[in-house]
Write a protein that holds these residues in place. Sequence first.
Motif: not given
Length: 343
Positions: A223-237, A175-186
């Motif tokens: 998820x989630x991208x946290x405004x002002x805490x995890x959304x800087x260009x360096x963090x996203x990269x 059958x069809x199996x879909x897996x996603x892991x949530x990682x909003x930031x490192x």
Amino acid sequence: MRWENLTGTPGGPAALFGADAVVTRTFDTPEFRGITFHEVRARSIVNRVPGASRMPFEWTVNPYRGCSHACVYCFARKTHSYLDLDTGTGFDSQIVVKVNAPELLRRELAAPRWGGAHIAMGTNVDCYQRAEGRYRLMPGILEALREHANPFSILTKGTLILRDLPLLRRAAEVTEVGISVSVGFTDTALWRTVEPGTPSPAARLGAVRALTGAGIECGVLMAPVVPFLGDSPAQLRATVRAVAESGATSVTPLVLHLRPGAREWFTAWLTRHHPGLVERYERMYAGGSYAPTWYQRQITRQVHELAAEFGIGPAGRGPARPVVLPERPDGPAAAGPVQLTLL
């Protein structure tokens, strides 16, 4: 606790379980210290999603209520109030366990009226939270789904999913199996305060690597991208680079949304840890539970550009994408990127 009032839908005719079916336990082990488990025998396990939610699937299975991952932003906190349980520390430490979930699922899947529709798991609380290590409900659930060749998806922050890798592989054969892991930031400092009960982002990406290495397609919900805490260009990269290196088949950025129940708890956390950001958050979320559309589009564009740079495409490349669209309390969804439900 209002066990008798816990119904499948507001105003529903019957409770999902009665007070006489509840056994409360505590375990004096380090991983469960401070957590109370309420073992119940549920009356149903396959739940219909309200049509107003506009989710792309109609049915879910949730073997637990409450979650020891203790994510301060978790939208599901409000559901604990239905039991007269606290939506703050109570949500993190008072876990309802539907101990008969596997046998109940087998019975419901075998019913003549069941048509084999897709079933989503992990869309309310994490089915691979710490409690699963003791109660082991998911193996029976996965076996039942495989036996009936019933398509399903799992969204998780739990590395315990790797325990069930052989079952997932066998299910994927039929059958069809879909897996996603949530990682909003490192960012490990952010992780320790905002998601204190979860495996580290590095450990979760290690699970993605193990899943894809075993032939199970796995996407990442950023998820989630946290405004002002995890959304800087360096963090996203840094995050997108790590996602690409894990071998994920897709990456979907999701900006933090704050529903009632979660909003109050997150605001209290923000006041303690980042008081200087409280007013900025009040302005950003003045319109409701969701960040402004322009901000969502900006984050989506940045992440997709980084994904292209690192050789990983946006979500939409196959079964590893359990998309979960939450109901917007403030009317129809705006154009642009959509918000997906978080764990």
